[in-house]
Design an enzyme around this catalytic site. Sequence first.
Site, PDB file in Angstrom:
ATOM      1  N   THR B  58       1.143  -1.449   0.365  1.00  0.00           N
ATOM      2  CA  THR B  58       0.144  -0.440  -0.038  1.00  0.00           C
ATOM      3  C   THR B  58       0.706   1.846   0.088  1.00  0.00           C
ATOM      4  O   THR B  58       2.476   1.000   0.095  1.00  0.00           O
ATOM      5  CB  THR B  58      -0.865  -0.183   1.306  1.00  0.00           C
ATOM      6  OG1 THR B  58      -1.830   1.127   1.231  1.00  0.00           O
ATOM      7  CG2 THR B  58      -0.292   0.288   2.390  1.00  0.00           C
ATOM      8  N   GLU B  59       1.236   2.252  -0.957  1.00  0.00           N
ATOM      9  CA  GLU B  59       1.530   3.247  -0.954  1.00  0.00           C
ATOM     10  C   GLU B  59       1.265   3.828  -0.191  1.00  0.00           C
ATOM     11  O   GLU B  59       3.191   4.493   0.453  1.00  0.00           O
ATOM     12  CB  GLU B  59       0.509   4.152  -1.850  1.00  0.00           C
ATOM     13  CG  GLU B  59      -0.637   4.856  -2.090  1.00  0.00           C
ATOM     14  CD  GLU B  59      -1.395   6.056  -2.649  1.00  0.00           C
ATOM     15  OE1 GLU B  59      -0.982   5.111  -3.839  1.00  0.00           O
ATOM     16  OE2 GLU B  59      -1.983   6.511  -2.504  1.00  0.00           O
ATOM     17  N   ASN B  60       0.922   4.451   0.592  1.00  0.00           N
ATOM     18  CA  ASN B  60       1.164   4.795   2.138  1.00  0.00           C
ATOM     19  C   ASN B  60       2.560   4.207   3.409  1.00  0.00           C
ATOM     20  O   ASN B  60       2.257   4.632   4.413  1.00  0.00           O
ATOM     21  CB  ASN B  60      -0.150   4.828   2.845  1.00  0.00           C
ATOM     22  CG  ASN B  60      -1.293   3.984   3.198  1.00  0.00           C
ATOM     23  OD1 ASN B  60      -1.108   3.672   2.362  1.00  0.00           O
ATOM     24  ND2 ASN B  60      -1.616   4.235   4.068  1.00  0.00           N
ATOM     25  N   SER B 100       8.258   4.685   0.034  1.00  0.00           N
ATOM     26  CA  SER B 100       7.102   3.096  -0.534  1.00  0.00           C
ATOM     27  C   SER B 100       7.186   3.845  -2.092  1.00  0.00           C
ATOM     28  O   SER B 100       6.634   2.807  -2.896  1.00  0.00           O
ATOM     29  CB  SER B 100       5.944   4.004  -0.109  1.00  0.00           C
ATOM     30  OG  SER B 100       4.905   3.016  -0.410  1.00  0.00           O
TER      31      SER B 100
END
Lengths: 231, 224
Positions: B58-60, B100
């Site tokens: 997940t990008e976060n 990320s």
Amino acid sequence: MLRFIDTVGEAVAGIKDGSTVMIGGFGNAGQPFELIDALLDSGATDLTVVNNNAGQGDQGLALLIKEGRVRKMICSFPRQSDSWHFDAKYKAGEIELELVPQGNLAERIRAAGAGIGGFFTPTGYGTMLAEGKETRFLDGKWQVFETPIHADVALIKALVADGKGNLIYRKTARNFGPIMAAAAKHSIVQVSEIVPVGALDPENIVTPGIYVNSVVRVSSSGTAGNEGQVA
Amino acid sequence: MSTLETSLQTSAEPLGRNELAALVARDIAPGSFVNLGIGQPTLVSNYLTEEQNITLHTENGMLGMGPEAVGEEIDGDLINAGKIPVTELPGASYFHHADSFAIMRGGHLDICVLGAFQVSAGGDLANWHTGAPDAIPAVGGAMDLATGAKDVFVMMTLLTRDGVSKLVEECTYPLTGVGCVTRVYTDKAVFLTGPDGVRVRETFGCTFEELQALVPLPLTPAAS
């Protein structure tokens, strides 16, 4: 010079009108609400704010925008189901927006802290967000020149600081904290706990204290619990 | 209903959203690192099996993301890119945003699955902005994902509500990425995009010829 400060009000007292302020957080995770509330109370205005979003609901960054303190947002994802304060200001032409792809935003912040004068990235090539920017064919693909984003101040939320200002974070609330701490001239960190020097395992430090200027303990900081569940 | 008229047609009916998500999930190679975009692509996670040993990014700032959190699992510090509370699986890791997106940009993700407004014959993707003058633009991580993942799968309905193909010769909406899409999963067919043009892997509820009549660019059967 590292200072431990008693109140969030004192922590933000030096932030001048017209400053560029980085604010950590992705949505509400990692957003330093208490520091933002103190910034609102301080009256500082004409701010340029760097954050992934442009505020959610009726708290934190959203209130700073609602009160007209933010002249310009630099962010990747302002429009959300509950970004009504930003939406209203934007539609009224009362706030400037610099929209940046999220990875370029992160890397531009990282570059500032790392002393990089700019970099080429494939992200955004051929899109309207790269219009007017220098491009080169490098390493087998077209890339776009991006510049660092510096800031006067960063407001960050971490979980624990030790007596040297070393920080650890909690889960996905880490997000922009480490790179913003490095990119700003002065970083102000709210934590839920301050522990003595030596109490954190040096192998597990995420942000070394060299990047930290002010630390303030906030009792509700740390475990966000359900405080931020406005998606 | 019609019988299966060509070897390409694998379903008598168009696929629903969940059937399509299950198909995408089956096509993900075991051991892959995968990012699922917000919206319809998130459904794919419901059909990944333990045996596939897929790691979700997940990008976060997390690898090893688990299912959506419920009840007491909900933790405001543990959310996904859609800002929905999620869980962590054993072996998960957390990292900051620059790391990320280095994971994406550096080509370390095997597959990302994204929604789309339009995909062009050359694999250009438009999925972030309608271009409407009164729209507030918001891009998030879409451009980074489109540019960085080794394979970009798109999930979308083939036609707009007005019956216009979203697979187009050239995108008219603002681009997210150039030449990045490798496969397009739709309710009516799976398309493979690349230097050989658009090939059709399979069709659902229509023959190849019926599909060609809906899409304003030349298609070739993938088998030929």
